[in-house]
Design a protein around this motif. Structure first.
Motif, PDB file in Angstrom:
ATOM      1  N   THR A   7      -5.095   0.940   2.656  1.00  0.00           N
ATOM      2  CA  THR A   7      -3.665   0.855   2.367  1.00  0.00           C
ATOM      3  C   THR A   7      -3.202   2.166   1.748  1.00  0.00           C
ATOM      4  OG1 THR A   7      -3.913   0.047   0.089  1.00  0.00           O
ATOM      5  CG2 THR A   7      -3.870  -1.624   1.855  1.00  0.00           C
ATOM      6  N   THR A  10      -1.472   2.411  -4.238  1.00  0.00           N
ATOM      7  CA  THR A  10      -0.500   1.531  -4.891  1.00  0.00           C
ATOM      8  C   THR A  10      -0.065   2.075  -6.249  1.00  0.00           C
ATOM      9  OG1 THR A  10      -2.182   0.227  -6.027  1.00  0.00           O
ATOM     10  CG2 THR A  10      -1.543  -0.497  -3.787  1.00  0.00           C
ATOM     11  N   GLN A  11       0.996   1.483  -6.754  1.00  0.00           N
ATOM     12  CA  GLN A  11       1.461   1.838  -8.096  1.00  0.00           C
ATOM     13  C   GLN A  11       0.387   1.553  -9.137  1.00  0.00           C
ATOM     14  OE1 GLN A  11       5.394   0.275  -9.007  1.00  0.00           O
ATOM     15  NE2 GLN A  11       6.023   0.538  -6.875  1.00  0.00           N
ATOM     16  N   GLN A  13      -2.922   1.596  -8.706  1.00  0.00           N
ATOM     17  CA  GLN A  13      -3.979   2.601  -8.591  1.00  0.00           C
ATOM     18  C   GLN A  13      -3.528   3.926  -9.206  1.00  0.00           C
ATOM     19  OE1 GLN A  13      -4.239   2.128  -4.320  1.00  0.00           O
ATOM     20  NE2 GLN A  13      -6.297   1.247  -4.474  1.00  0.00           N
ATOM     21  N   ASN A  30       1.548  -3.795  -6.631  1.00  0.00           N
ATOM     22  CA  ASN A  30       0.923  -3.830  -5.309  1.00  0.00           C
ATOM     23  C   ASN A  30       1.733  -3.110  -4.243  1.00  0.00           C
ATOM     24  OD1 ASN A  30      -1.340  -5.288  -6.168  1.00  0.00           O
ATOM     25  ND2 ASN A  30      -0.162  -7.176  -6.115  1.00  0.00           N
ATOM     26  N   ASN A  31       2.871  -2.545  -4.640  1.00  0.00           N
ATOM     27  CA  ASN A  31       3.648  -1.736  -3.703  1.00  0.00           C
ATOM     28  C   ASN A  31       3.088  -0.316  -3.707  1.00  0.00           C
ATOM     29  OD1 ASN A  31       5.218  -4.060  -3.736  1.00  0.00           O
ATOM     30  ND2 ASN A  31       7.137  -2.926  -3.681  1.00  0.00           N
ATOM     31  N   PRO A  32       3.347   0.432  -2.639  1.00  0.00           N
ATOM     32  CA  PRO A  32       2.863   1.819  -2.646  1.00  0.00           C
ATOM     33  C   PRO A  32       3.551   2.623  -3.744  1.00  0.00           C
ATOM     34  CG  PRO A  32       4.324   1.437  -0.776  1.00  0.00           C
ATOM     35  CD  PRO A  32       4.099   0.109  -1.427  1.00  0.00           C
ATOM     36  N   ALA A  90       4.852  -4.874  -0.920  1.00  0.00           N
ATOM     37  CA  ALA A  90       3.424  -4.888  -1.245  1.00  0.00           C
ATOM     38  C   ALA A  90       2.623  -4.436  -0.024  1.00  0.00           C
ATOM     39  CB  ALA A  90       2.987  -6.281  -1.680  1.00  0.00           C
ATOM     40  N   VAL A  91       1.591  -3.632  -0.280  1.00  0.00           N
ATOM     41  CA  VAL A  91       0.745  -3.153   0.817  1.00  0.00           C
ATOM     42  C   VAL A  91       0.026  -4.340   1.467  1.00  0.00           C
ATOM     43  CG1 VAL A  91       0.460  -0.867  -0.204  1.00  0.00           C
ATOM     44  CG2 VAL A  91      -1.226  -2.653  -0.689  1.00  0.00           C
ATOM     45  N   ASN A 107       6.956   1.373   5.507  1.00  0.00           N
ATOM     46  CA  ASN A 107       6.814   1.251   4.059  1.00  0.00           C
ATOM     47  C   ASN A 107       7.154   2.577   3.380  1.00  0.00           C
ATOM     48  OD1 ASN A 107       6.657  -0.589   2.006  1.00  0.00           O
ATOM     49  ND2 ASN A 107       4.447  -0.867   2.100  1.00  0.00           N
TER      50      ASN A 107
END
Length: 175
Positions: A7, A10-11, A13, A30-32, A90-91, A107
């Motif tokens: 993916t 994410t935010q 990560q 969980n969104n990029p 979310a990814v 996305n």
């Protein structure tokens, strides 16, 4: 050989490594991650030992053996202005490609390592971009763009200091 993230980063990560979240659509772990410049990503990659894909690696991974513009119906595989509702998502919320990669289309636009330049003429295996330039490459389309941007061959360029809420990235590492 290279390993590519399943993916977009994410935010959650990004925040775990960088300590803060630059995203315009923050608060969605969980969104990029978005609103990241090419330069900001270099700091993340230094902290993680990862890197950005070359344009050729990105396209190879996105296409996953297909020769068509997309690996499925755009509504099944991508968030774009016709279905995203004005935001990132979310990814892994859409179908993956044949390599198990999610959101390669839509996305957020994904930064690549290469400087922008014309494609090499003739048949080339694993080309790299020019050695210098003014703009870096992004690939894949985004939540804000039209569905025609969500295709394996779409190229987009911006200066490496640019950071918008439709710019993100996918991390790569060498084996």
């Amino acid at each position: 050989a290279f390993y590519m993230g399943r993916t977009e980063v994410t935010q959650a990560q990004w925040t775990a490594k960088m300590g803060s979240n630059p995203s315009g659509f923050s608060g969605q772990p969980n969104n990029p991650v978005d609103q990241v410049s090419w330069y900001m990503i270099q700091d993340f990659n230094s902290a993680t030992g990862l890197r950005l894909p070359t344009e050729a690696e990105w396209e190879f991974a996105c296409r996953a053996g297909t020769t068509t513009a997309r690996y499925g119906s755009v509504n099944d595989i991508a968030w774009y202005n016709g279905n995203a509702g004005g935001t990132t998502h979310a990814v892994a919320g859409k179908l993956p490609n044949a390599l198990g990669l999610y959101d390669t289309l839509g996305n957020v636009w994904e930064w690549c390592q290469d400087w922008y330049g014309p494609y090499a003429s003739g048949s080339v295996t694993n080309p790299t971009g020019p050695g210098k330039g003014s703009d870096r490459l992004l690939r894949g389309g985004c939540w804000y763009g039209d569905s025609n941007h969500c295709r394996g061959s779409q190229r987009f360029t911006f200066t490496p200091s640019s950071a918008f809420d439709n710019f993100g990235f996918r991390a790569v590492r060498n084996p």
